[in-house]
Structures are given as structure tokens and as C-alpha cells.
Design a protein around this motif. Structure first.
Motif, PDB file in Angstrom:
ATOM      1  N   PRO A  14       0.800  -1.225   0.000  1.00  0.00           N
ATOM      2  CA  PRO A  14       0.000   0.000   0.000  1.00  0.00           C
ATOM      3  C   PRO A  14       0.837   1.282   0.000  1.00  0.00           C
ATOM      4  O   PRO A  14       0.505   2.237  -0.710  1.00  0.00           O
ATOM      5  CB  PRO A  14      -0.841  -0.110   1.271  1.00  0.00           C
ATOM      6  CG  PRO A  14      -0.332  -1.262   2.031  1.00  0.00           C
ATOM      7  CD  PRO A  14       0.433  -2.128   1.094  1.00  0.00           C
ATOM      8  N   LEU A  17       2.161   1.746  -3.519  1.00  0.00           N
ATOM      9  CA  LEU A  17       1.041   2.089  -4.392  1.00  0.00           C
ATOM     10  C   LEU A  17       0.683   3.566  -4.208  1.00  0.00           C
ATOM     11  O   LEU A  17       0.528   4.323  -5.177  1.00  0.00           O
ATOM     12  CB  LEU A  17      -0.145   1.195  -4.036  1.00  0.00           C
ATOM     13  CG  LEU A  17      -1.426   1.383  -4.841  1.00  0.00           C
ATOM     14  CD1 LEU A  17      -1.163   1.128  -6.314  1.00  0.00           C
ATOM     15  CD2 LEU A  17      -2.519   0.452  -4.341  1.00  0.00           C
ATOM     16  N   GLU A  34      -6.727   4.173 -11.722  1.00  0.00           N
ATOM     17  CA  GLU A  34      -7.324   3.099 -10.925  1.00  0.00           C
ATOM     18  C   GLU A  34      -6.218   2.258 -10.309  1.00  0.00           C
ATOM     19  O   GLU A  34      -5.156   2.074 -10.900  1.00  0.00           O
ATOM     20  CB  GLU A  34      -8.219   2.217 -11.801  1.00  0.00           C
ATOM     21  CG  GLU A  34      -9.577   2.828 -12.128  1.00  0.00           C
ATOM     22  CD  GLU A  34     -10.539   2.856 -10.926  1.00  0.00           C
ATOM     23  OE1 GLU A  34     -10.147   2.454  -9.809  1.00  0.00           O
ATOM     24  OE2 GLU A  34     -11.691   3.290 -11.121  1.00  0.00           O
ATOM     25  N   MET A  35      -6.477   1.744  -9.106  1.00  0.00           N
ATOM     26  CA  MET A  35      -5.453   0.978  -8.411  1.00  0.00           C
ATOM     27  C   MET A  35      -5.937  -0.452  -8.168  1.00  0.00           C
ATOM     28  O   MET A  35      -7.128  -0.679  -7.943  1.00  0.00           O
ATOM     29  CB  MET A  35      -5.160   1.595  -7.045  1.00  0.00           C
ATOM     30  CG  MET A  35      -4.991   3.096  -7.057  1.00  0.00           C
ATOM     31  SD  MET A  35      -4.569   3.721  -5.424  1.00  0.00           S
ATOM     32  CE  MET A  35      -6.086   3.525  -4.541  1.00  0.00           C
ATOM     33  N   ALA A  36      -4.995  -1.379  -8.189  1.00  0.00           N
ATOM     34  CA  ALA A  36      -5.338  -2.753  -7.824  1.00  0.00           C
ATOM     35  C   ALA A  36      -4.148  -3.323  -7.077  1.00  0.00           C
ATOM     36  O   ALA A  36      -3.004  -2.984  -7.379  1.00  0.00           O
ATOM     37  CB  ALA A  36      -5.623  -3.579  -9.073  1.00  0.00           C
ATOM     38  N   ASP A  37      -4.398  -4.188  -6.073  1.00  0.00           N
ATOM     39  CA  ASP A  37      -3.240  -4.745  -5.365  1.00  0.00           C
ATOM     40  C   ASP A  37      -2.929  -6.187  -5.742  1.00  0.00           C
ATOM     41  O   ASP A  37      -1.998  -6.780  -5.220  1.00  0.00           O
ATOM     42  CB  ASP A  37      -3.322  -4.536  -3.842  1.00  0.00           C
ATOM     43  CG  ASP A  37      -4.657  -4.931  -3.260  1.00  0.00           C
ATOM     44  OD1 ASP A  37      -5.346  -5.753  -3.893  1.00  0.00           O
ATOM     45  OD2 ASP A  37      -4.997  -4.410  -2.184  1.00  0.00           O
ATOM     46  N   GLU A  41      -7.328  -8.776  -9.269  1.00  0.00           N
ATOM     47  CA  GLU A  41      -8.200  -7.612  -9.132  1.00  0.00           C
ATOM     48  C   GLU A  41      -8.072  -6.714 -10.365  1.00  0.00           C
ATOM     49  O   GLU A  41      -9.067  -6.172 -10.856  1.00  0.00           O
ATOM     50  CB  GLU A  41      -7.834  -6.830  -7.872  1.00  0.00           C
ATOM     51  CG  GLU A  41      -8.916  -5.846  -7.491  1.00  0.00           C
ATOM     52  CD  GLU A  41      -8.454  -4.871  -6.412  1.00  0.00           C
ATOM     53  OE1 GLU A  41      -7.479  -5.175  -5.708  1.00  0.00           O
ATOM     54  OE2 GLU A  41      -9.066  -3.804  -6.310  1.00  0.00           O
TER      55      GLU A  41
ATOM     56  N   PHE B 249      -3.902   1.274   5.870  1.00  0.00           N
ATOM     57  CA  PHE B 249      -4.287   1.359   4.457  1.00  0.00           C
ATOM     58  C   PHE B 249      -5.428   0.397   4.155  1.00  0.00           C
ATOM     59  O   PHE B 249      -5.277  -0.803   4.383  1.00  0.00           O
ATOM     60  CB  PHE B 249      -3.105   1.007   3.565  1.00  0.00           C
ATOM     61  CG  PHE B 249      -2.175   2.136   3.355  1.00  0.00           C
ATOM     62  CD1 PHE B 249      -2.409   3.046   2.334  1.00  0.00           C
ATOM     63  CD2 PHE B 249      -1.062   2.317   4.162  1.00  0.00           C
ATOM     64  CE1 PHE B 249      -1.541   4.095   2.133  1.00  0.00           C
ATOM     65  CE2 PHE B 249      -0.202   3.367   3.958  1.00  0.00           C
ATOM     66  CZ  PHE B 249      -0.441   4.260   2.938  1.00  0.00           C
ATOM     67  N   ASP B 251      -7.674  -1.839   1.507  1.00  0.00           N
ATOM     68  CA  ASP B 251      -7.225  -2.404   0.233  1.00  0.00           C
ATOM     69  C   ASP B 251      -7.869  -1.661  -0.936  1.00  0.00           C
ATOM     70  O   ASP B 251      -8.803  -0.876  -0.758  1.00  0.00           O
ATOM     71  CB  ASP B 251      -7.489  -3.917   0.170  1.00  0.00           C
ATOM     72  CG  ASP B 251      -8.953  -4.246   0.253  1.00  0.00           C
ATOM     73  OD1 ASP B 251      -9.704  -3.734  -0.587  1.00  0.00           O
ATOM     74  OD2 ASP B 251      -9.343  -5.000   1.171  1.00  0.00           O
ATOM     75  N   THR B 252      -7.342  -1.918  -2.129  1.00  0.00           N
ATOM     76  CA  THR B 252      -7.734  -1.090  -3.274  1.00  0.00           C
ATOM     77  C   THR B 252      -9.210  -1.264  -3.620  1.00  0.00           C
ATOM     78  O   THR B 252      -9.856  -0.325  -4.085  1.00  0.00           O
ATOM     79  CB  THR B 252      -6.880  -1.462  -4.501  1.00  0.00           C
ATOM     80  OG1 THR B 252      -6.878  -2.879  -4.640  1.00  0.00           O
ATOM     81  CG2 THR B 252      -5.475  -0.973  -4.348  1.00  0.00           C
ATOM     82  N   LYS B 253      -9.733  -2.457  -3.355  1.00  0.00           N
ATOM     83  CA  LYS B 253     -11.143  -2.700  -3.667  1.00  0.00           C
ATOM     84  C   LYS B 253     -12.030  -1.824  -2.772  1.00  0.00           C
ATOM     85  O   LYS B 253     -12.982  -1.187  -3.243  1.00  0.00           O
ATOM     86  CB  LYS B 253     -11.448  -4.181  -3.439  1.00  0.00           C
ATOM     87  CG  LYS B 253     -12.587  -4.673  -4.279  1.00  0.00           C
ATOM     88  CD  LYS B 253     -12.638  -6.188  -4.250  1.00  0.00           C
ATOM     89  CE  LYS B 253     -13.613  -6.678  -5.289  1.00  0.00           C
ATOM     90  NZ  LYS B 253     -13.430  -8.098  -5.566  1.00  0.00           N
ATOM     91  N   ILE B 255     -11.171   0.928  -1.339  1.00  0.00           N
ATOM     92  CA  ILE B 255     -11.022   2.326  -1.755  1.00  0.00           C
ATOM     93  C   ILE B 255     -11.941   2.617  -2.941  1.00  0.00           C
ATOM     94  O   ILE B 255     -12.626   3.644  -2.986  1.00  0.00           O
ATOM     95  CB  ILE B 255      -9.554   2.630  -2.146  1.00  0.00           C
ATOM     96  CG1 ILE B 255      -8.655   2.506  -0.914  1.00  0.00           C
ATOM     97  CG2 ILE B 255      -9.438   4.022  -2.767  1.00  0.00           C
ATOM     98  CD1 ILE B 255      -7.198   2.746  -1.185  1.00  0.00           C
ATOM     99  N   ARG B 256     -11.976   1.674  -3.890  1.00  0.00           N
ATOM    100  CA  ARG B 256     -12.790   1.902  -5.080  1.00  0.00           C
ATOM    101  C   ARG B 256     -14.274   2.004  -4.726  1.00  0.00           C
ATOM    102  O   ARG B 256     -14.986   2.875  -5.199  1.00  0.00           O
ATOM    103  CB  ARG B 256     -12.556   0.775  -6.087  1.00  0.00           C
ATOM    104  CG  ARG B 256     -12.804   1.225  -7.490  1.00  0.00           C
ATOM    105  CD  ARG B 256     -12.240   0.331  -8.569  1.00  0.00           C
ATOM    106  NE  ARG B 256     -12.028  -1.036  -8.169  1.00  0.00           N
ATOM    107  CZ  ARG B 256     -10.842  -1.571  -7.939  1.00  0.00           C
ATOM    108  NH1 ARG B 256      -9.758  -0.846  -8.053  1.00  0.00           N
ATOM    109  NH2 ARG B 256     -10.738  -2.835  -7.606  1.00  0.00           N
ATOM    110  N   GLN B 279      -9.894   6.854   1.439  1.00  0.00           N
ATOM    111  CA  GLN B 279      -9.006   6.125   2.346  1.00  0.00           C
ATOM    112  C   GLN B 279      -9.350   6.393   3.804  1.00  0.00           C
ATOM    113  O   GLN B 279      -8.849   5.735   4.699  1.00  0.00           O
ATOM    114  CB  GLN B 279      -7.547   6.518   2.079  1.00  0.00           C
ATOM    115  CG  GLN B 279      -7.059   6.049   0.712  1.00  0.00           C
ATOM    116  CD  GLN B 279      -5.703   6.632   0.353  1.00  0.00           C
ATOM    117  OE1 GLN B 279      -4.885   6.892   1.230  1.00  0.00           O
ATOM    118  NE2 GLN B 279      -5.480   6.858  -0.926  1.00  0.00           N
TER     119      GLN B 279
END
Lengths: 167, 495
Positions: A14, A17, A34-37, A41, B249, B251-253, B255-256, B279
């Protein structure tokens, strides 16, 4: 409404990122970040961008070492998919070996390899160059992008009326 | 053909040659053929025409043959008194095949070829004598050849054995050398690590200290700046800074998904701002709206405060991670300790190893059951190599996904540590061999792969008087168990 162009950032740590996204935030005026980890995803995200949002993916900045599928695998898959073949592909990594990198270059048309730790200037200038390429090649009216991208090259393309490559 | 004389010659040469001499004497010609020479004299040379036949009466003669490509004289046969010399040349008329040299002072009858027929005319019985003698001489030489061949064969097989032994010795040496090189590498690495850890510690400390000071001064500076201004806003600003400083933090999901809701609540904001608010915990979009009344500039100010806090948090987390890694490296390599054997808590070494191999195991499900166990007297750096080998082997076997189950305990006053992976397990054929030096299933190019890891581990464990076992776990996957005595001094080292 004009077609949205996305920048995809795939990175599992994170903090990292967060830093990448912060470094390229100046492009968000015209592009959607757009972000994905994970690669998985990222794939879901790509699906929904293409099918639901009817958007284009202009650039992917991708880490290599990820849980599950790795970055190079993701890039190769994108190269094999029609909608994401034109997407400019960049690895940001400290750990991709020669073999994997060669695979990314040969099979995913890798445009750039950024080693960690990266410099903001380097990241921004590569992003700008690759997005400019993408916009000239793919967008009918690149005028709105001049502000955040390489305005000279876009102006030149408008003047000559030629696209970077004939589609 | 009768072969009476020939058989007699084979039994007693002297007698027969004397008989021959006597026959010659009867015609009064023996003296004229008599020929005496000292030691080391060449009688005839290989390749030269030979005009005489020699009957050796006393002494010994050595036959030589030139080796091809170099002129070294190779000794062939050793001829005793009673032998005929120059037979083949006599019979074929070709140049001599060998060189003859006296080995000691000798006495011969030297009969020119041209005289032989004449002599036979004089003494008809000589004809068959000579035939039989020649035959007997050839028989004798043939026998010698057979003996030589048998000798050659036994020498050959001896040579073959020696060669095999040499091969094995060479292999052993190679293994020993590899093990030595590996040990040397590890030792060098240990020193490098110690130096590296020391060198990295200083900049890391500087980084963390400066960040700390910077943060305090920044807060002070902001306080001064905000004096007399809208204190409600600056107070909220501090709150946002603190939030960013401490928040985890998502996770990105998440956040989306949050972004969608934030966007509906604050549609005028830029995407980059929405992502920052996403966030924050639920409800902050309302707080922002309330405090700023939708004022873009003020929202920007508060989000900046949050980002400041987050950046400080990032720097601190990163710095602490570096410091933690350095600490693990130092304790892993035991670069601080003087004694090789110390009283140690084995669990510390296991934790250090897990920390340092984290890039290989970070996506595994890790089950640790490490209750307190008595300290043991051990070579901590050596044991760390063992844990590392076992864990990295497990990682090689499992690939990216899998689970590692690490436990320890006490039984019969000995400490045991077990590491179970969820890989494919070890083929029954290999179970016995995996501790052999150079046994490896990894194709070249594998990450560690000298094939020495487990054999070195075994050596280290043996030095501790312990043992290492490997089985396939019931659930599948391999289980390595290391058993160590509390004090190796009290246990005779098993070899």
C-alpha cells in the motif's frame, strides 16, 4: 461525453502504491487512475472498464512480484486481449529476473522497465511519453490532452493530420 | 615329427646345447664358431640383416624393440643359456625384428647362415636337431607370450581399479571443495552482512530522527501560521493530520467502493481528492462537507493535512522496516557475538529467518506454534542456515502459494523443531538421498541450488549432537524435524 482513458496501477504494497499514484497525480486531470493490489483484481477492473464504462486503458504501471499471478503474466494476458493490446505497458519492480523481463518484452510488448526505487521525474516523463503515444494513436480528438501531455507532439500530429500508426 | 630332443630342451637346455656343441666338436669346428662377449654388448640391431644364428651357451641376453614414435628401447624377452637367437630372421631371411644385447658376459656359438647347410651335410642328424630346437625355442617364446598376456590382463584390471578409486577420490575432493567454498562464502557473507547492517543502521537512524524532528517542527510551524486565523479549520486540519498519521491502508477494492459513495456526497471534487477521502473511515465525507461548507480551497487544505500525516507514516513505517531487517540480519549472522556456541532461544533464530526470507514466503499461510522451550547451547548462525535451507526448500517445492507449519517442543530432554510444507512431498526414492552432498532435484538456474543445502544442514545438526529427519506428512507435503540436545557437550556427537 468523451471516452475515458484509464491509467492502471498494480502494486501490492500500500505505501508503494500510494507513492506511485501520488507521483502521477498531475495526469488525473484528463485520465482516470485506478489501483489494484493483485493481478486478479486488475483483471476484474479491466473487465469492468471495458464492458461497463466503455473506457480505454491507456497505460498500466505494474509491479512484478504480486500474490497470485505475477505482473509479467498479467501483461502478457493483456497483450493477448484485443482491447488491451494497445495499452502501454510498464513494469515497476525491483525483482523481475532477466528471463521474465525478456518474456515481458517479447510477449507483452513491454514499453519500459522502471527499477525500484524510482525517481518521480523519470516516472512522470515516461508516463507522459507513453500516454502521448497512446492518445495520438487512439483518440480522434487529442486536443484536450495537450495540457497534461506532450503538447508539441500532439500539435504536430494535428497539423499533419496523421496518426502515429495507421489503424 | 618326433619331438624327443625338443621336449628334452624344454626340460634341460644345457644338456641339449652341449649335445649340439659336441656334434660340432666331432667335426672339429666348434671352436671356430665360439664367440665370447662382455656385458652390455649389442649382438645385432633391429632392422639390420642378420647373417648368423646364435646359440647361447652361457649368460643371458635381453631382446629389445624400439617403441614407435620415440626411440626408446622397450625390453621384450630375457633369454637364458641354451636359447637360440635370431631364429625368425634365420627362417624368413628378413632383417632382424629385435635388438639383442648381452645382459652379462656371454658365450655363444655363432654359426653363419651359409655354414648351416654345410654343417647339415656333414652331420645329417643336425638337421632334425635344429628343427626341433627351433620349434622348442618358439614354443618357449609362445609360452612367455601367454604369461605376458595374463600379466598384462591382471595389470590392466588393477589399473582399472586404481582408476575407479581415483575417480571416486576426485569426486570426494570436488564435494569437499564445494562444501568448503560454500562455507567460505557463508563466512564472507556473514562479515559483509555485519558491515552492511552497521552501515545501514546509521542512515536509517538519521532518517527516522530527522523525520521525527521535521514532524514536530512542521506542527509547530503550522500552529504559528494559523494564529489568528479560522481556528476551527486549523483544529480540523490537525485532526486530519493525525488521522493520516495513524490510519491503516484499506485495500484497493475498498477504496474503489468508497470512492463511489464519496463521489455521490461530494460530486464537485477531483478524482484524486475523492480517492484520498476514500481512504478515510466512513463518515469523513460528511465531516468535510460540514466543516468547509463545500469550500474547495478548505477541502484541499484538509486533504493536504491528511496526506502530510500519511507521508510521515509511510516514512516511519519504511524506516522501521529497514531497521527491523537490519536487526534480523545482525542477529541472523550473529555478527555481534564472539563465541560460536552460546545459550540461545532457538525461536529467535526461526523468527529472524522468517523475517529475512519474507520475500519468498510472504504469500504463504504461516502457522507458528512456538511455545517457550529451554535455551540450548548451540551455534546460532549455523542453525539459522539450517532453518533457511529447510524453509527455502519448502518454498521451492511449493511455488507461490502454500502453507508453512512451524512448531517446536521438548521431548526426552531434547528440543525438536518441525517444519511442514504443503508442497507435493518428497518421492520415496529420494527420501534416503536428500541429505547426500550434491543431491538436487532442482534444475540448474534454481535460486539456491548448489545441492549442498541439506547436506550442510545435516553436518551442522550432527555437530550439535542432534538429528534431522524427513517424512512425508499425512496431509501431504514434506515434514523436516530437527532434534537438538540441550547441551551438545553432554551428548557424544553422532557421526
Amino acid at each position: 461525453m468523451k471516452t475515458k482513458i484509464y491509467i492502471l496501477v498494480v502494486e501490492d504494497e500500500p505505501e508503494v502504491l500510494d507513492s506511485i499514484v501520488r507521483d502521477i497525480t498531475e495526469f488525473e486531470e484528463q485520465f482516470v487512475v485506478e489501483m489494484a493490489d493483485t493481478a486478479e483484481e486488475a483483471e476484474e477492473l479491466i473487465d469492468s472498464i471495458i464492458t461497463e464504462e466503455k473506457g480505454l486503458i491507456g497505460l498500466i504501471l505494474c509491479d512484478h512480484v504480486l500474490p497470485g499471478k505475477n505482473g509479467v503474466e498479467l501483461l502478457v494476458e493483456m497483450q493477448n486481449r484485443e482491447e488491451t493490446r494497445p495499452t502501454r505497458k510498464v513494469l515497476i519492480t525491483g525483482q523481475a529476473g532477466l528471463e521474465e523481463t525478456v518474456k515481458a518484452v517479447n510477449e507483452a510488448d513491454l514499453k519500459h522497465y522502471i527499477a525500484k526505487p524510482w525517481e518521480k521525474n523519470e516516472l512522470v516523463s515516461i508516463t507522459k511519453k507513453l500516454l502521448t503515444d497512446f492518445v495520438i494513436e487512439r483518440v480522434d480528438d487529442p486536443l484536450p490532452y495537450m495540457k497534461v501531455l506532450d503538447s508539441e507532439r500532439i500539435a504536430e500530429s494535428l497539423r499533419t493530420g496523421r496518426k502515429l500508426t495507421d489503424r | 615329427m618326433k619331438f624327443k630332443l625338443g621336449s628334452r630342451w624344454l626340460e634341460n637346455r644345457d644338456e641339449v646345447t652341449k649335445l649340439l656343441q659336441r656334434v660340432l666338436d666331432e667335426s672339429g669346428s666348434s671352436d671356430k664358431y665360439l664367440f665370447e662377449v662382455g656385458e652390455g654388448i649389442t649382438i645385432f640391431k633391429e632392422g639390420e640383416p642378420l647373417n648368423n644364428i646364435y646359440i647361447l651357451l652361457e649368460g643371458e641376453v635381453q631382446l629389445y624393440k624400439k617403441k614407435p614414435y620415440n626411440d626408446v628401447q622397450f625390453p621384450l624377452q630375457h633369454l637364458q643359456a641354451g636359447s637360440l637367437i635370431g631364429i625368425i630372421s634365420f627362417m624368413t631371411g628378413l632383417p632382424s625384428l629385435t635388438t639383442a644385447k648381452t645382459h652379462e658376459p656371454c658365450r655363444f656359438l655363432r654359426i653363419p647362415k651359409k655354414d648351416v647347410n654345410h654343417l647339415i651335410d656333414l652331420h645329417p642328424e643336425l638337421d632334425s636337431y635344429l628343427d626341433e630346437l627351433i620349434m622348442a625355442n618358439l614354443l618357449e617364446r609362445y609360452r612367455q607370450t601367454i604369461i605376458l598376456q595374463m600379466k598384462l590382463d591382471s595389470v590392466n584390471s588393477k589399473l582399472q581399479n586404481e582408476r575407479n578409486e581415483l575417480k571416486q577420490a576426485y569426486k570426494d575432493l570436488q564435494n569437499a571443495q564445494k562444501a568448503l567454498v560454500h562455507q567460505e562464502k557463508m563466512a564472507t557473507l556473514g562479515q559483509l552482512v555485519a558491515g552492511f547492517a552497521h552501515e545501514v543502521n546509521n542512515p536509517t537512524a538519521a532518517l527516522l530522527r530527522s523525520t521525527d524532528s521535521l514532524e514536530r517542527q512542521l506542527v509547530q510551524f503550522m500552529d504559528q501560521q494559523s494564529e489568528g486565523e479560522d481556528s476551527a479549520l486549523t483544529d480540523t486540519g490537525k485532526q486530519f493530520f493525525k488521522l493520516g498519521r495513524e490510519i491503516g491502508f484499506p485495500d484497493t477494492k475498498t477504496i474503489r467502493e468508497r470512492s463511489e459513495r464519496v463521489k455521490r456526497a461530494l460530486p464537485v471534487l477531483k478524482n484524486s481528492q475523492i480517492r484520498i477521502i476514500a481512504q478515510m473511515p466512513e463518515g469523513y465525507e460528511e465531516l468535510l462537507q460540514k466543516v468547509t461548507d463545500g469550500n474547495q480551497e478548505e477541502i484541499g487544505y484538509l486533504l493536504d493535512q491528511f496526506e502530510f500525516g500519511k507521508m510521515f507514516q509511510n516514512i516511519e513505517t519504511a524506516g522501521e522496516r529497514i531497521a527491523g531487517l537490519v536487526k534480523s540480519l545482525k542477529s541472523y549472522s550473529r555478527s555481534d557475538s564472539e563465541e560460536r556456541y552460546e545459550w540461545i532461544d532457538i525461536r529467535e533464530g526461526i523468527h529472524d529467518t522468517l523475517q529475512l526470507t519474507s520475500n519468498r514466503i510472504k504469500y504463504y499461510d504461516l502457522y507458528l506454534d512456538l511455545p517457550e522451550v529451554p535455551k540450548i547451547r548451540a551455534d546460532a548462525a549455523g542453525l539459522n542456515q539450517v532453518w533457511t535451507n529447510i524453509i527455502l526448500n519448502a518454498s521451492d517445492a511449493m511455488g507461490k502459494k502454500g502453507s508453512l507449519d512451524i512448531r517446536c517442543g521438548v521431548s526426552d530432554e531434547r528440543i525438536w523443531v518441525s517444519v511442514t510444507d504443503s508442497g507435493p512431498g518428497i518421492s520415496e526414492d529420494y527420501l534416503e538421498k536428500i541429505f547426500d552432498p550434491k543431491f538436487t532435484t532442482k534444475v540448474s538456474g534454481a535460486k539456491f541450488g548448489l545441492g549442498l543445502g541439506l547436506s550442510i544442514s545435516l553436518d551442522i545438526i550432527k555437530q550439535h549432537g542432534g538429528e534431522i529427519q524427513v517424512v512425508n506428512a499425512d496431509e501431504g507435503g514434506a515434514r523436516f524435524t530437527v532434534i537438538l540436545p540441550v547441551d551438545p557437550k553432554l551428548t557424544p556427537a553422532s557421526r
